[in-house]
Structures are given as C-alpha cells and as structure tokens.
Design a protein around this motif. Structure first.
Motif, PDB file in Angstrom:
ATOM      1  N   ARG A   1     -12.082   8.760  -3.094  1.00 13.28           N
ATOM      2  CA  ARG A   1     -13.167   8.193  -2.868  1.00 13.28           C
ATOM      3  C   ARG A   1     -13.209   6.812  -2.236  1.00 13.28           C
ATOM      4  N   LEU A   2     -11.768   6.004  -2.759  1.00  9.70           N
ATOM      5  CA  LEU A   2     -11.463   5.115  -1.730  1.00  9.70           C
ATOM      6  C   LEU A   2     -10.991   5.246  -0.581  1.00  9.70           C
ATOM      7  N   VAL A   3     -10.574   5.816   0.010  1.00  8.30           N
ATOM      8  CA  VAL A   3      -9.855   6.198   1.123  1.00  8.30           C
ATOM      9  C   VAL A   3     -10.668   4.575   2.136  1.00  8.30           C
ATOM     10  N   PRO A   4     -10.386   4.859   3.282  1.00 12.12           N
ATOM     11  CA  PRO A   4      -8.886   4.045   3.265  1.00 12.12           C
ATOM     12  C   PRO A   4      -8.601   2.314   2.395  1.00 12.12           C
ATOM     13  N   GLU A   5      -9.781   1.447   2.158  1.00 11.51           N
ATOM     14  CA  GLU A   5      -9.870   0.709   1.339  1.00 11.51           C
ATOM     15  C   GLU A   5      -8.824   0.412   0.611  1.00 11.51           C
ATOM     16  N   ASP A   6      -8.578   1.303  -0.366  1.00 16.02           N
ATOM     17  CA  ASP A   6      -7.389   1.616  -0.864  1.00 16.02           C
ATOM     18  C   ASP A   6      -6.118   1.473  -1.047  1.00 16.02           C
ATOM     19  N   VAL A   7      -6.263   2.405   0.557  1.00 21.26           N
ATOM     20  CA  VAL A   7      -4.546   2.536   1.013  1.00 21.26           C
ATOM     21  C   VAL A   7      -4.450   0.548   1.998  1.00 21.26           C
ATOM     22  N   PHE A   8      -5.374   0.248   2.328  1.00 22.22           N
ATOM     23  CA  PHE A   8      -5.607  -1.225   3.430  1.00 22.22           C
ATOM     24  C   PHE A   8      -4.847  -2.007   1.891  1.00 22.22           C
ATOM     25  N   ASP A   9      -5.490  -2.490   0.720  1.00 20.35           N
ATOM     26  CA  ASP A   9      -5.568  -3.264  -0.417  1.00 20.35           C
ATOM     27  C   ASP A   9      -4.228  -2.986  -1.420  1.00 20.35           C
ATOM     28  N   GLN A  10      -3.872  -2.395  -1.459  1.00 12.81           N
ATOM     29  CA  GLN A  10      -2.410  -2.069  -1.378  1.00 12.81           C
ATOM     30  C   GLN A  10      -1.457  -2.211  -1.110  1.00 12.81           C
ATOM     31  N   LEU A  11      -1.524  -1.838   0.485  1.00 16.65           N
ATOM     32  CA  LEU A  11      -0.450  -2.629   1.350  1.00 16.65           C
ATOM     33  C   LEU A  11      -0.742  -4.178   1.320  1.00 16.65           C
ATOM     34  N   LEU A  12      -1.843  -4.464   1.549  1.00 16.24           N
ATOM     35  CA  LEU A  12      -1.710  -5.780   1.794  1.00 16.24           C
ATOM     36  C   LEU A  12      -1.404  -7.039   0.580  1.00 16.24           C
ATOM     37  N   GLY A  13      -1.171  -5.861  -0.718  1.00 16.87           N
ATOM     38  CA  GLY A  13      -1.178  -7.084  -1.682  1.00 16.87           C
ATOM     39  C   GLY A  13       0.498  -6.813  -1.968  1.00 16.87           C
ATOM     40  N   GLU A  14       1.092  -5.704  -0.920  1.00 19.03           N
ATOM     41  CA  GLU A  14       2.509  -5.544  -0.744  1.00 19.03           C
ATOM     42  C   GLU A  14       3.322  -6.584  -0.402  1.00 19.03           C
ATOM     43  N   VAL A  15       1.943  -6.759   0.941  1.00 21.13           N
ATOM     44  CA  VAL A  15       2.869  -8.236   2.105  1.00 21.13           C
ATOM     45  C   VAL A  15       2.603  -9.225   1.076  1.00 21.13           C
ATOM     46  N   VAL A  16       1.363 -10.260   1.103  1.00 26.82           N
ATOM     47  CA  VAL A  16       1.519 -11.076   0.677  1.00 26.82           C
ATOM     48  C   VAL A  16       1.817 -11.952  -0.420  1.00 26.82           C
ATOM     49  N   ASP A  17       2.388 -10.514  -1.463  1.00 20.74           N
ATOM     50  CA  ASP A  17       2.988 -10.843  -2.870  1.00 20.74           C
ATOM     51  C   ASP A  17       4.691 -10.629  -2.404  1.00 20.74           C
ATOM     52  N   GLY A  18       4.610 -10.449  -1.380  1.00 17.54           N
ATOM     53  CA  GLY A  18       5.940 -10.602  -0.887  1.00 17.54           C
ATOM     54  C   GLY A  18       7.088 -10.064  -1.088  1.00 17.54           C
ATOM     55  N   GLU A  19       6.582  -8.589  -1.962  1.00 15.17           N
ATOM     56  CA  GLU A  19       7.454  -6.865  -2.256  1.00 15.17           C
ATOM     57  C   GLU A  19       7.261  -6.432  -0.582  1.00 15.17           C
ATOM     58  N   LEU A  20       7.035  -6.683   0.670  1.00 16.34           N
ATOM     59  CA  LEU A  20       6.748  -5.836   1.972  1.00 16.34           C
ATOM     60  C   LEU A  20       6.992  -7.908   2.426  1.00 16.34           C
ATOM     61  N   SER A  21       8.971  -7.992   2.752  1.00 17.06           N
ATOM     62  CA  SER A  21       8.483  -9.468   3.546  1.00 17.06           C
ATOM     63  C   SER A  21       8.589  -8.929   4.987  1.00 17.06           C
ATOM     64  N   ALA A  22       8.045 -10.360   5.550  1.00 20.27           N
ATOM     65  CA  ALA A  22       8.359 -10.157   7.488  1.00 20.27           C
ATOM     66  C   ALA A  22       9.979  -9.860   8.014  1.00 20.27           C
ATOM     67  N   GLY A  23       9.749  -8.827   8.924  1.00 19.32           N
ATOM     68  CA  GLY A  23      10.790  -8.185   9.334  1.00 19.32           C
ATOM     69  C   GLY A  23      10.842  -6.445   8.716  1.00 19.32           C
ATOM     70  N   ASP A  24      10.226  -6.622   7.443  1.00 19.88           N
ATOM     71  CA  ASP A  24      10.366  -5.423   6.999  1.00 19.88           C
ATOM     72  C   ASP A  24       9.423  -4.270   7.415  1.00 19.88           C
ATOM     73  N   SER A  25      10.270  -2.579   7.648  1.00 21.60           N
ATOM     74  CA  SER A  25       9.479  -1.827   8.196  1.00 21.60           C
ATOM     75  C   SER A  25       8.598  -0.893   6.946  1.00 21.60           C
ATOM     76  N   LEU A  26       7.878  -0.402   7.622  1.00 20.59           N
ATOM     77  CA  LEU A  26       6.654   0.013   6.361  1.00 20.59           C
ATOM     78  C   LEU A  26       7.296   1.637   6.328  1.00 20.59           C
ATOM     79  N   PRO A  27       7.660   2.182   5.676  1.00 24.63           N
ATOM     80  CA  PRO A  27       7.669   3.677   5.726  1.00 24.63           C
ATOM     81  C   PRO A  27       6.846   4.878   6.668  1.00 24.63           C
ATOM     82  N   SER A  28       7.105   6.315   7.543  1.00 24.95           N
ATOM     83  CA  SER A  28       5.909   6.836   8.399  1.00 24.95           C
ATOM     84  C   SER A  28       5.015   7.069   7.821  1.00 24.95           C
ATOM     85  N   GLU A  29       3.956   7.100   8.725  1.00 28.47           N
ATOM     86  CA  GLU A  29       2.943   7.638   8.283  1.00 28.47           C
ATOM     87  C   GLU A  29       3.285   8.886   6.977  1.00 28.47           C
ATOM     88  N   ARG A  30       3.545   9.717   7.503  1.00 29.71           N
ATOM     89  CA  ARG A  30       4.042  11.313   7.187  1.00 29.71           C
ATOM     90  C   ARG A  30       4.142  10.291   5.664  1.00 29.71           C
TER      91      ARG A  30
END
Length: 238
Positions: free
Chosen positions: A9-38
């Motif tokens: 029921r929270l899609v795609p808002e939660d997808v955005f929020d989780q990925l946002l958290g990974e970016v702003v918390d530094g778990e994903l750094s600038a230049g990192d590649s995300l996994p594929s959509e699949r």
C-alpha cells in the motif's frame, strides 16, 4: 544496503524513502551504482514499475543520475539537490535530524531580517493592515501551536511584502520543513510566538519603510529562540 520488503500500500513512496535514506545516510556514496531495476524489485518485493517511478523521483530530486539503458549512479546530493529535499532530510523515519534542524534555524536567522528589510523598502505601508491583522490573530490564538501557525501566516505576509520570488521559494521550503515539527517545537518556540510586542515592532518598522529598523526588529525577534534551540539541537547532535 539494508533494504527490506515494502508494504504494497506504500509503493512507490516507500521505495523512494528507503533509497533516499541510503543516499543521505551515506550507505550509498556519490559515484556508486545502484542495482538494476530487476534486482531492486526483487529485494524490495515490489514491481519494476514501482522501482522505476521511485528512481525517476530520485533523479528529479538530484540524488541519482539515470542513464537510459544503463546504470543508475548516485550523485552528491549536497551539490545537486534543491531545497525541496529539506523536509525529508529534517525528519526521517519519524526522527528529527538535529544537524538539519540547526541548519534551518541558521538559515531562518540569516534570511528573515533581510526579507523584513526588503519588505520595508519595497512595500512600506502597503501591507501594514494585513500584517497588523496577522499580529492580532497571533495575540488571540488559543495555544502555542496555534500561535506558531499564526506566526507563519505573519511571515507569509512579510514575504509577500518583500515581493521576491527567490525569498518566496526559500520561505516555502523552510515552512514545509518546519510545519511537521510544530508540535514538538511548541515548548521552545513559546517565548518567540508569545512576543506580540516584537511582532508589532517589526510590523511598524516595515510599515514605516525603515530598512534598518525592520532588519533589527526581525533579528531581535528571532535571535533568542534561534540561539536557545540551536544550543539544544547541538547537544542532541553531539
């Protein structure tokens, strides 16, 4: 990445929020590649269209660069994102980020006196009556939360008087970040929103067209709370 399945029921808002958290918390750094959509769809337990929409939103927010037919790369949000990200940075997973809160206070203290000075120069007494009416509403508000909302309406009038699209957009972004935290901030904002005399002094300074007096009145009104709350947030952030 510490991702977890998303409630449908929270899609795609939660997808955005989780990925946002990974970016702003530094778990994903600038230049990192995300996994594929699949792969993201598999990990999160959602459809690829939901992942695709979330990635598009991340791209629009300046957090990632999506290459057509290629990889999605994380950007440095500190140099690529806009103020529309501010509300999401201030409150994440229901928790206030003290560092972001302190930055908002510093921005408020720097910007508001300049807006007041420009309002005095640009509009003078043209919006004096709306400002006085806003102060009356603030004075007779029932409680601290109501006074905070009234104070926002007062500043909304001042920003209108300044007649600056840049200040208007800055104010909009700061307000969107501030409003969700009004209840929590009521105890520390009480002294400021109870200072009806300070709001009246600022109104009359703007109405008189006195830039320096308006700048000084705005600074005097905001500084005590800015310093007190900034100190408190600094302790929470240490």
């Amino acid at each position: 990445m510490a991702l977890k399945p998303v409630a449908r029921r929270l899609v795609p808002e939660d997808v955005f929020d989780q990925l946002l958290g990974e970016v702003v918390d530094g778990e994903l750094s600038a230049g990192d590649s995300l996994p594929s959509e699949r792969r993201l769809a598999e990990v999160l337990g959602v459809s690829r269209p939901a992942v695709r929409e979330a990635l598009q939103r991340l791209s629009q927010a300046g957090l990632v660069e999506v290459r057509h037919g290629g990889s999605t790369t994380v950007r440095d949000y500190r140099t690529s994102a806009g103020l529309d990200l501010l509300p999401r940075l201030l409150v994440r997973d229901g928790n206030l980020d003290p560092g972001v809160g302190r930055s908002i206070l510093q921005a408020r203290q720097a910007i508001a006196p300049a807006v007041a000075a420009l309002a005095a120069e640009t509009s003078g007494d043209r919006l004096a009556e709306p400002m006085r009416a806003a102060v009356e509403t603030l004075e007779h508000a029932e409680d601290s939360e109501a006074r905070q909302h009234a104070a926002l309406r007062f500043w909304d009038t001042v920003v209108d008087a300044a007649d600056s699209i840049v200040f208007r957009l800055l104010f909009n972004s700061l307000r969107l970040a501030y409003e969700p935290a009004i209840t929590a901030l009521s105890p520390v904002m009480e002294g400021e929103v109870d200072n009806v005399a300070g709001y009246r002094a600022l109104t009359e300074a703007i109405a008189s067209g006195d830039r320096e007096a308006a700048h000084r009145a705005a600074d005097d009104l905001l500084r005590p709370t800015t310093e007190a709350l900034g100190h408190l947030l600094g302790l929470l952030d240490s």
